[in-house]
Design a protein around this motif. Structure first.
Motif, PDB file in Angstrom:
ATOM      1  N   UNK A 150     -52.115   5.424 -42.328  1.00  0.00           N
ATOM      2  CA  UNK A 150     -52.323   6.401 -41.255  1.00  0.00           C
ATOM      3  C   UNK A 150     -53.816   6.565 -40.983  1.00  0.00           C
ATOM      4  N   UNK A 151     -54.634   6.554 -41.997  1.00  0.00           N
ATOM      5  CA  UNK A 151     -56.083   6.661 -41.819  1.00  0.00           C
ATOM      6  C   UNK A 151     -56.603   5.524 -40.949  1.00  0.00           C
ATOM      7  N   UNK A 152     -56.163   4.327 -41.224  1.00  0.00           N
ATOM      8  CA  UNK A 152     -56.577   3.165 -40.440  1.00  0.00           C
ATOM      9  C   UNK A 152     -56.091   3.261 -38.995  1.00  0.00           C
ATOM     10  N   UNK A 165     -47.389   6.662 -51.674  1.00  0.00           N
ATOM     11  CA  UNK A 165     -47.756   7.716 -50.734  1.00  0.00           C
ATOM     12  C   UNK A 165     -49.253   7.643 -50.420  1.00  0.00           C
ATOM     13  N   UNK A 166     -50.037   7.261 -51.406  1.00  0.00           N
ATOM     14  CA  UNK A 166     -51.460   7.036 -51.154  1.00  0.00           C
ATOM     15  C   UNK A 166     -51.672   5.899 -50.178  1.00  0.00           C
ATOM     16  N   UNK A 220     -47.361  12.694 -34.803  1.00  0.00           N
ATOM     17  CA  UNK A 220     -47.163  11.250 -34.986  1.00  0.00           C
ATOM     18  C   UNK A 220     -47.783  10.784 -36.301  1.00  0.00           C
ATOM     19  N   UNK A 221     -48.917  11.377 -36.666  1.00  0.00           N
ATOM     20  CA  UNK A 221     -49.558  11.010 -37.930  1.00  0.00           C
ATOM     21  C   UNK A 221     -48.664  11.335 -39.118  1.00  0.00           C
ATOM     22  N   UNK A 222     -48.075  12.512 -39.100  1.00  0.00           N
ATOM     23  CA  UNK A 222     -47.193  12.925 -40.204  1.00  0.00           C
ATOM     24  C   UNK A 222     -45.956  12.039 -40.255  1.00  0.00           C
ATOM     25  N   UNK A 223     -45.391  11.735 -39.097  1.00  0.00           N
ATOM     26  CA  UNK A 223     -44.211  10.853 -39.052  1.00  0.00           C
ATOM     27  C   UNK A 223     -44.569   9.466 -39.569  1.00  0.00           C
ATOM     28  N   UNK A 224     -45.716   8.928 -39.171  1.00  0.00           N
ATOM     29  CA  UNK A 224     -46.163   7.625 -39.663  1.00  0.00           C
ATOM     30  C   UNK A 224     -46.406   7.652 -41.173  1.00  0.00           C
ATOM     31  N   UNK A 225     -46.990   8.734 -41.647  1.00  0.00           N
ATOM     32  CA  UNK A 225     -47.240   8.863 -43.088  1.00  0.00           C
ATOM     33  C   UNK A 225     -45.939   8.839 -43.881  1.00  0.00           C
ATOM     34  N   UNK A 226     -44.987   9.650 -43.468  1.00  0.00           N
ATOM     35  CA  UNK A 226     -43.712   9.724 -44.197  1.00  0.00           C
ATOM     36  C   UNK A 226     -42.967   8.402 -44.126  1.00  0.00           C
ATOM     37  N   UNK A 227     -42.878   7.829 -42.928  1.00  0.00           N
ATOM     38  CA  UNK A 227     -42.104   6.587 -42.773  1.00  0.00           C
ATOM     39  C   UNK A 227     -42.772   5.417 -43.492  1.00  0.00           C
TER      40      UNK A 227
END
Length: 153
Positions: free
Chosen positions: A42-44, A35-36, A55-62
């Motif tokens: 996502x940060x990059x 998860x880190x 979109x950020x949250x979706x990218x993070x989870x996926x």
């Protein structure tokens, strides 16, 4: 007037990744690490592209779940190591060359039991050894280190 405390979303995602990494050290389940890594991905992406929060949250989870499902099993094999450690091997190997007392008769193709250094061990031999007879431990016969090969003394 712009707020002095305005922080970049990329930096926030980076800190979230650091938080997951720190939590992994506190609770070593080898899950939070992925998860880190997802947060750092996502940060990059946020640093390079203009992406909305959804979109950020979706990218993070996926990305986190993709990394977790594809790399965790491989990573555990790599980093966890062998179940047997050097102390176990040296303890078992120290039995080689010791005199054992046969506590259950050993016949060829039928294991018995010996007492060596105060412990009872499964034992095999190419010759018949009767209960009460002494034997010499010559090898570790099984992969788990619990069966000794003995010969008559």
């Amino acid at each position: 007037m712009e707020s002095v405390l305005s922080i970049s979303p990329a930096f926030i995602w980076f800190l979230v990744g650091v938080g997951f990494l720190a939590a992994e050290f506190g609770v070593p389940a080898f899950i939070l690490l992925f998860f880190g890594a997802g947060a750092w991905i996502v940060s990059l992406l946020v640093l390079l592209l203009d992406i909305g929060l959804t979109a950020q949250v979706i990218l993070f989870i996926s990305s986190s779940l993709l990394l977790l499902s594809s790399l965790r099993k491989y990573s555990l094999k790599t980093f966890k190591g062998d179940v047997r450690n050097a102390l176990d091997e040296s303890f078992t190997d120290s039995k080689i060359g010791q005199i054992a007392l046969v506590t259950k008769t050993i016949k060829p193709n039928f294991p018995g039991e010996v007492k060596v250094m105060g412990s009872y061990w499964r034992a095999v031999s190419d010759t018949t050894l009767m209960e009460g007879q002494s034997a010499l431990v010559v090898n570790i016969e099984s992969e788990d280190g619990l069966t000794l090969k003995v010969i008559p003394t």
